[in-house]
Design a protein around this motif. Sequence first.
Motif, PDB file in Angstrom:
ATOM      1  N   ALA A  70       0.855  -1.187   0.000  1.00 20.23           N
ATOM      2  CA  ALA A  70       0.000   0.000   0.000  1.00 20.23           C
ATOM      3  C   ALA A  70       0.889   1.234   0.000  1.00 20.23           C
ATOM      4  CB  ALA A  70      -0.921   0.006   1.216  1.00 20.23           C
ATOM      5  N   THR A  71       0.340   2.346  -0.436  1.00 20.68           N
ATOM      6  CA  THR A  71       1.122   3.578  -0.464  1.00 20.68           C
ATOM      7  C   THR A  71       0.337   4.726   0.171  1.00 20.68           C
ATOM      8  OG1 THR A  71       0.358   3.903  -2.758  1.00 20.68           O
ATOM      9  CG2 THR A  71       2.588   3.069  -2.449  1.00 20.68           C
TER      10      THR A  71
ATOM     11  N   GLU B 299      -4.774   3.608  -1.729  1.00 23.38           N
ATOM     12  CA  GLU B 299      -4.011   2.956  -2.803  1.00 23.38           C
ATOM     13  C   GLU B 299      -3.466   1.624  -2.306  1.00 23.38           C
ATOM     14  OE1 GLU B 299      -2.394   7.233  -4.608  1.00 23.38           O
ATOM     15  OE2 GLU B 299      -1.047   5.936  -3.452  1.00 23.38           O
ATOM     16  N   MET B 300      -3.655   0.582  -3.088  1.00 28.97           N
ATOM     17  CA  MET B 300      -3.167  -0.734  -2.673  1.00 28.97           C
ATOM     18  C   MET B 300      -3.021  -1.653  -3.879  1.00 28.97           C
ATOM     19  SD  MET B 300      -5.530  -3.424  -2.849  1.00 28.97           S
ATOM     20  CE  MET B 300      -6.956  -3.301  -3.949  1.00 28.97           C
ATOM     21  N   CYS B 301      -2.288  -2.739  -3.636  1.00 32.62           N
ATOM     22  CA  CYS B 301      -2.185  -3.824  -4.615  1.00 32.62           C
ATOM     23  C   CYS B 301      -2.149  -5.116  -3.806  1.00 32.62           C
ATOM     24  CB  CYS B 301      -0.909  -3.666  -5.446  1.00 32.62           C
ATOM     25  SG  CYS B 301      -0.701  -4.940  -6.715  1.00 32.62           S
ATOM     26  N   GLY B 302      -2.790  -6.148  -4.324  1.00 33.36           N
ATOM     27  CA  GLY B 302      -2.825  -7.367  -3.531  1.00 33.36           C
ATOM     28  C   GLY B 302      -3.224  -8.587  -4.334  1.00 33.36           C
ATOM     29  N   GLU B 303      -3.592  -9.632  -3.611  1.00 32.98           N
ATOM     30  CA  GLU B 303      -3.918 -10.924  -4.212  1.00 32.98           C
ATOM     31  C   GLU B 303      -5.323 -11.349  -3.795  1.00 32.98           C
ATOM     32  OE1 GLU B 303      -2.346 -15.322  -3.283  1.00 32.98           O
ATOM     33  OE2 GLU B 303      -0.804 -14.007  -4.140  1.00 32.98           O
TER      34      GLU B 303
ATOM     35  N   TYR C 257       4.109  -5.389  -7.072  1.00 29.95           N
ATOM     36  CA  TYR C 257       3.075  -4.886  -6.172  1.00 29.95           C
ATOM     37  C   TYR C 257       3.213  -3.378  -5.981  1.00 29.95           C
ATOM     38  CZ  TYR C 257       1.718  -9.667  -4.941  1.00 29.95           C
ATOM     39  OH  TYR C 257       1.250 -10.958  -4.987  1.00 29.95           O
ATOM     40  N   LYS C 258       4.450  -2.884  -5.977  1.00 33.15           N
ATOM     41  CA  LYS C 258       4.673  -1.443  -5.869  1.00 33.15           C
ATOM     42  C   LYS C 258       4.028  -0.718  -7.040  1.00 33.15           C
ATOM     43  CE  LYS C 258       9.025  -1.064  -3.284  1.00 33.15           C
ATOM     44  NZ  LYS C 258      10.415  -0.546  -3.339  1.00 33.15           N
TER      45      LYS C 258
ATOM     46  N   TYR D  62       8.642  13.920   0.572  1.00 33.08           N
ATOM     47  CA  TYR D  62       8.404  12.607  -0.023  1.00 33.08           C
ATOM     48  C   TYR D  62       7.201  12.639  -0.963  1.00 33.08           C
ATOM     49  CZ  TYR D  62      11.670  11.130   3.572  1.00 33.08           C
ATOM     50  OH  TYR D  62      12.778  11.005   4.361  1.00 33.08           O
ATOM     51  N   ILE D  63       7.343  11.995  -2.094  1.00 31.71           N
ATOM     52  CA  ILE D  63       6.260  11.944  -3.081  1.00 31.71           C
ATOM     53  C   ILE D  63       5.260  10.860  -2.695  1.00 31.71           C
ATOM     54  CG2 ILE D  63       5.702  11.485  -5.502  1.00 31.71           C
ATOM     55  CD1 ILE D  63       8.464  12.740  -6.154  1.00 31.71           C
ATOM     56  N   LYS D  64       5.766   9.652  -2.460  1.00 31.18           N
ATOM     57  CA  LYS D  64       4.943   8.553  -1.968  1.00 31.18           C
ATOM     58  C   LYS D  64       5.735   7.761  -0.937  1.00 31.18           C
ATOM     59  CE  LYS D  64       1.630   7.278  -5.586  1.00 31.18           C
ATOM     60  NZ  LYS D  64       0.440   7.688  -4.841  1.00 31.18           N
ATOM     61  N   ILE D  65       5.017   7.220   0.025  1.00 30.66           N
ATOM     62  CA  ILE D  65       5.628   6.342   1.007  1.00 30.66           C
ATOM     63  C   ILE D  65       4.998   4.959   0.882  1.00 30.66           C
ATOM     64  CG2 ILE D  65       5.845   5.876   3.476  1.00 30.66           C
ATOM     65  CD1 ILE D  65       6.186   8.831   3.945  1.00 30.66           C
ATOM     66  N   GLY D  66       5.852   3.961   0.737  1.00 30.26           N
ATOM     67  CA  GLY D  66       5.370   2.591   0.588  1.00 30.26           C
ATOM     68  C   GLY D  66       5.233   1.888   1.920  1.00 30.26           C
TER      69      GLY D  66
END
Length: 335
Positions: free
Chosen positions: A35-36, A60-64, A135-136, A327-331
């Motif tokens: 997630a970010t 914002e996210m990515c997953g399974e 995933y990022k 920071y632009i995005k933090i993961g």
Amino acid sequence: MKALYKTDDTFIKLCEVEEPYISEVDDVKIKVKYATLSSEDRNFNQESYYFSREGIVGHEMCGEIVELGDEAKRQGFKVGDKVGGIPIVHCGKCHLCKSNRFNCCLEIKLTTGTICEYVVWKSKQLVKLEDNTSYKSGCLIENMSSTIEVIEKVDISLGDSVAILGSGTCGLLAVALARVRGAKSITVIEPLEYRREMAKVYGADFIIDSTDKFINNKVMNITDFIGFDIIIDTSSSSEAVNGSLKYLSKGGKLILYCPFNTYEKINLDLQYIYINNIEISTVFFSNNKINKANMILENNNFESLINIEYPFEKAVEAFEMNKNIKYIKIGIKMP
């Protein structure tokens, strides 16, 4: 499950919440893998902000996929698929949805947050990612989809001079896509030095410090005293928008591509806009560009937009660090 949660007194904490479950045929349950946090989440605890609400932080996210309804299966999704998506749900029934203007839906809703172990989203929010998409990168689906909408809406084409106000995630993606579309020149106007350097990496031809007292002269020199054909505002600054009209050429286009606090107002010179045939438009998310976004992310690496990464157990620290506009995005890497 554990989640990064905002209480009604705007306190942010990592705590146990009820795990979401499948309840409708088009529901998809996703194990969040990454997630970010972005600029929108930076203002999550400000009541005047669109994304402000009690509940789980993030969008914002990515997953399974771990479970899904029958309709989602019919659409081609299956357990084990890697997915990303858009955190906005449209009804699909109103006249605007039926004309494919999903981001104008009369009953548009923001989904629950994403800095948590599991989410349940609708299948229409999601896109299956290719195996070589990390995933990022999958967390950038929403940003890329909306930026494509912006670029297509203002119709950047060969020979256009383009200015982009702000070089956060959306500004930098706009730089990259404007270059692909054949813009003659791309100018980024940004107050922070680190972000100005990032704009150079992403393909900007000219960089201007927005605090430079000679900014007007620099704009005129870059545009041969004509002004920019197109200005894309990603700054979330009403002051920047108010000052940008004088940088447009006659017949120029200004598009607002960022959220603002509700108390911010723009003072427009309507006579100037009318006489100079200036077009002003906006983009608020884009549900119908996610397949294009997926193809671009499959073949291009934009992971440099994620400047720093935290493990999930340090999500509170990540949220506090996100307040630093450097920071632009933090993961956030999920367990």
